[in-house]
Design a protein around this motif. Structure first.
Motif, PDB file in Angstrom:
ATOM      1  N   ASP A  18       7.879   8.167   8.446  1.00  0.00           N
ATOM      2  CA  ASP A  18       6.790   8.117   9.404  1.00  0.00           C
ATOM      3  C   ASP A  18       6.669   9.417  10.181  1.00  0.00           C
ATOM      4  OD1 ASP A  18       7.558   4.687  10.156  1.00  0.00           O
ATOM      5  OD2 ASP A  18       6.115   5.526   8.749  1.00  0.00           O
ATOM      6  N   ASN A  19       5.421   9.943  10.189  1.00  0.00           N
ATOM      7  CA  ASN A  19       5.051  11.078  11.034  1.00  0.00           C
ATOM      8  C   ASN A  19       5.948  12.295  10.845  1.00  0.00           C
ATOM      9  OD1 ASN A  19       3.091   9.358  12.146  1.00  0.00           O
ATOM     10  ND2 ASN A  19       4.563   8.593  13.641  1.00  0.00           N
ATOM     11  N   VAL A  20       6.469  12.507   9.661  1.00  0.00           N
ATOM     12  CA  VAL A  20       7.286  13.691   9.384  1.00  0.00           C
ATOM     13  C   VAL A  20       6.448  14.660   8.557  1.00  0.00           C
ATOM     14  CG1 VAL A  20       9.375  14.559   8.269  1.00  0.00           C
ATOM     15  CG2 VAL A  20       9.415  12.360   9.462  1.00  0.00           C
ATOM     16  N   ARG A  21       6.218  15.821   9.056  1.00  0.00           N
ATOM     17  CA  ARG A  21       5.429  16.809   8.341  1.00  0.00           C
ATOM     18  C   ARG A  21       6.343  17.552   7.390  1.00  0.00           C
ATOM     19  NH1 ARG A  21       0.456  18.543   9.094  1.00  0.00           N
ATOM     20  NH2 ARG A  21       0.373  17.413  11.046  1.00  0.00           N
ATOM     21  N   ARG A  22       6.225  17.221   6.088  1.00  0.00           N
ATOM     22  CA  ARG A  22       7.130  17.766   5.102  1.00  0.00           C
ATOM     23  C   ARG A  22       6.585  19.027   4.440  1.00  0.00           C
ATOM     24  NH1 ARG A  22       8.372  12.943   1.155  1.00  0.00           N
ATOM     25  NH2 ARG A  22       9.725  14.544   0.277  1.00  0.00           N
ATOM     26  N   ILE A  23       5.411  19.460   4.849  1.00  0.00           N
ATOM     27  CA  ILE A  23       4.809  20.617   4.196  1.00  0.00           C
ATOM     28  C   ILE A  23       4.801  21.798   5.160  1.00  0.00           C
ATOM     29  CG2 ILE A  23       2.816  21.421   2.896  1.00  0.00           C
ATOM     30  CD1 ILE A  23       1.931  18.476   2.865  1.00  0.00           C
ATOM     31  N   LEU A  80       0.835  -1.190   0.000  1.00  0.00           N
ATOM     32  CA  LEU A  80       0.000   0.000   0.000  1.00  0.00           C
ATOM     33  C   LEU A  80       0.875   1.247   0.000  1.00  0.00           C
ATOM     34  CD1 LEU A  80      -2.754  -0.842   2.656  1.00  0.00           C
ATOM     35  CD2 LEU A  80      -2.986  -0.876   0.181  1.00  0.00           C
ATOM     36  N   THR A  81       0.442   2.267  -0.714  1.00  0.00           N
ATOM     37  CA  THR A  81       1.116   3.558  -0.650  1.00  0.00           C
ATOM     38  C   THR A  81       0.507   4.363   0.492  1.00  0.00           C
ATOM     39  OG1 THR A  81      -0.448   4.620  -2.150  1.00  0.00           O
ATOM     40  CG2 THR A  81       1.438   3.490  -3.147  1.00  0.00           C
ATOM     41  N   PRO A  82       1.180   5.411   0.966  1.00  0.00           N
ATOM     42  CA  PRO A  82       0.589   6.253   2.009  1.00  0.00           C
ATOM     43  C   PRO A  82      -0.780   6.800   1.626  1.00  0.00           C
ATOM     44  CG  PRO A  82       2.919   6.731   1.789  1.00  0.00           C
ATOM     45  CD  PRO A  82       2.582   5.781   0.683  1.00  0.00           C
ATOM     46  N   LEU A  83      -0.964   7.149   0.347  1.00  0.00           N
ATOM     47  CA  LEU A  83      -2.260   7.674  -0.071  1.00  0.00           C
ATOM     48  C   LEU A  83      -3.350   6.614   0.065  1.00  0.00           C
ATOM     49  CD1 LEU A  83      -4.020   9.865  -1.316  1.00  0.00           C
ATOM     50  CD2 LEU A  83      -3.318   9.051  -3.578  1.00  0.00           C
ATOM     51  N   ASP A  91       1.581  12.892   5.635  1.00  0.00           N
ATOM     52  CA  ASP A  91       0.829  14.131   5.809  1.00  0.00           C
ATOM     53  C   ASP A  91       0.281  14.645   4.478  1.00  0.00           C
ATOM     54  OD1 ASP A  91       1.166  14.404   8.621  1.00  0.00           O
ATOM     55  OD2 ASP A  91       3.250  14.958   8.268  1.00  0.00           O
ATOM     56  N   GLU A  92       1.075  14.527   3.439  1.00  0.00           N
ATOM     57  CA  GLU A  92       0.604  14.949   2.119  1.00  0.00           C
ATOM     58  C   GLU A  92      -0.536  14.053   1.651  1.00  0.00           C
ATOM     59  OE1 GLU A  92       4.862  16.641   0.362  1.00  0.00           O
ATOM     60  OE2 GLU A  92       4.324  14.530   0.139  1.00  0.00           O
ATOM     61  N   ALA A  93      -0.369  12.752   1.866  1.00  0.00           N
ATOM     62  CA  ALA A  93      -1.407  11.808   1.463  1.00  0.00           C
ATOM     63  C   ALA A  93      -2.698  12.045   2.237  1.00  0.00           C
ATOM     64  CB  ALA A  93      -0.923  10.372   1.681  1.00  0.00           C
TER      65      ALA A  93
END
Length: 458
Positions: free
Chosen positions: A444-449, A272-275, A390-392
């Motif tokens: 995991d759990n890294v907010r990249r935005i 599975l992808t994050p999305l 987070d993006e997903a």
């Protein structure tokens, strides 16, 4: 007059053929069903010769426009060709989805040959004023000075051939917008798509590409098909109540669903992808444990209705996929039951991951955003399978809160709140969400935005 005498002396078929020798008389399905199978075979092959049926071209997606109305029992006898005056299909779809535009068409043909359906044939689209109730509208993506691309011309020709065959429309009734009755002088559409902006240019395209499939009015009148079955009294059942009609609808919808399913590669290491994970977390947490319909959700929502609380529709991802592909969105119990039935049926032909990925490929994420890849490119300038958690989560939240043309700050607040909820759910029940699959490599759990980057993308 040519008379065929079958083995049964009580039955006689008389066929008179006029016009072009390529014309083939047609016998209605109701009459054909009452004929002996030997006679049907003789009629189809020995008399008229074999000929491949014209089938409806594949529809990439059904995206229902709110801009339509009833035909009021008017017969369909005209096809109107349009130029969108928009450079992209996204712009055209967005305009037709806007209730304020009060404009739509039955079909949209992209420059690459993809066909989108936005209004059902049995409904009246708002595309050509007075002839709306009696016509089918086909919009071609292109600006005023564009010409049809080869792929676009081929797809449009195939669609017109099918429509003309299905509704018995003559070549003379395939018109450009400005040449349709009541539209003279009100528009330049279809502009230069077909060459010169003249009725002759459109007629030449029709003659070159589809005239062999259309029937002139003269040859229609010269035909006469007479069938004399044995006299007997029968109960006339309405067409909609016949089992054959139900099976035809079911076969058509299952075929449409099958065309939109993306098959998985033969690999035991599917992940599975994050999305996909976030979509399951927000839309259907028991996706891998139910057979297309979630009985627990139905009971829960029914209890909420009885107690007067706010409730949802108890739709699973399977049911949402069926709704997106078939376009059935009427707020009726009949539609809901049929949607659930189709969701159960497709489980025997497609696995869960295929259904999930196919849904994300055709789902509506906002104005001009059809499919997860389009949404990911617009929001983060990357493909859907490259998103972080987070993006997903934000992209998945757009299934419930599609990105609008206006009012972005309010939409962003709602979408972010739902995205944060999805991240929290995924932390609590990761194993149940993933089912038999693992999650691909992610941070995991890294907010990249950051807020500034997010604001610029919106």
């Amino acid at each position: 007059m040519k008379v065929i005498e079958p083995r049964d002396p009580k039955t006689r078929i008389a066929v008179e053929v006029g016009g072009d020798e390529q014309d083939r008389p047609q016998i209605s399905s109701g009459v054909r069903g009452e004929m002996p199978w030997v006679q049907r075979t003789l009629n189809a092959h020995a008399i008229f010769g074999s000929k491949h049926a014209i089938v409806k071209p594949a529809i990439k997606s059904f995206i229902e426009s709110p801009n339509h109305s009833s035909r009021d029992n008017a017969n369909i006898d005209m096809i109107v060709l349009h130029c969108s005056t928009a450079a992209t299909v996204e712009g055209t779809l967005s305009w037709f989805l806007n209730p304020r535009s009060r404009v739509s068409a039955h079909y949209v043909v992209d420059k690459n040959g993809d066909i989108y359906q936005m209004v059902r044939d049995e409904c009246s689209a708002w595309h050509a004023k007075a002839v709306n109730p009696r016509s089918i509208g086909i919009e071609h993506v292109g600006i005023a000075t564009d010409r049809l691309t080869d792929a676009q011309s081929m797809a449009s020709a195939q669609l017109v051939r099918w429509l003309a065959t299905a509704y018995g429309i003559s070549a003379a009734n395939v018109l450009g917008h400005r040449f349709a009755p009541g539209n003279e002088g009100t528009t330049d559409c279809p502009n230069h798509l077909f060459g010169d902006s003249t009725a002759d240019a459109v007629a030449e395209w029709v003659d070159t590409n589809i005239a062999d499939a259309l029937v002139s009015k003269g040859s229609q009148k010269s035909r006469q098909i007479v069938f004399e079955p044995p006299a007997r009294k029968t109960l006339q059942v309405p067409r909609w109540a016949r089992p054959s009609t139900w099976f035809a609808w079911l076969r058509r919808d299952l075929s449409r669903i099958h065309q939109n399913v993306q098959s998985l590669p033969h690999s035991p290491a599917a992940t599975l992808t994050p999305l996909e994970l976030m979509t399951i977390a927000l839309e259907d947490r028991r996706f891998f444990s139910h057979p297309g319909v979630d009985a627990r959700s139905i009971v829960r929502e029914a209890f909420k209705v009885l107690t007067g609380r706010k409730h949802g529709g108890a739709s699973t991802i399977d049911m949402q996929f069926v709704r997106t592909v078939t376009g059935y969105r009427a707020p009726t119990m009949k539609r809901k039951v049929y949607e659930a039935f189709l969701a159960l049926v497709i489980q025997s032909r497609h696995n869960k991951l295929e259904i999930l990925r196919s849904y994300l490929a055709c789902a509506f994420f906002g104005s001009g955003l059809i499919g997860a890849n389009a949404a990911a490119q617009r929001m983060f300038n990357k493909n859907a399978d490259q998103l972080s958690i987070d993006e997903a989560a934000l992209i998945s939240a757009m299934l419930a809160y599609p990105r609008p043309l206006q009012g972005l700050p309010r939409w962003e607040q709602r979408a972010r709140r739902r995205a944060d909820y999805g991240v929290a759910v995924s932390k609590l029940c990761m194993g149940r969400l993933t089912g038999p699959y693992e999650i691909g490599p992610i941070e995991d759990n890294v907010r990249r935005i950051r807020d500034g980057a997010m604001q610029r993308s919106i």
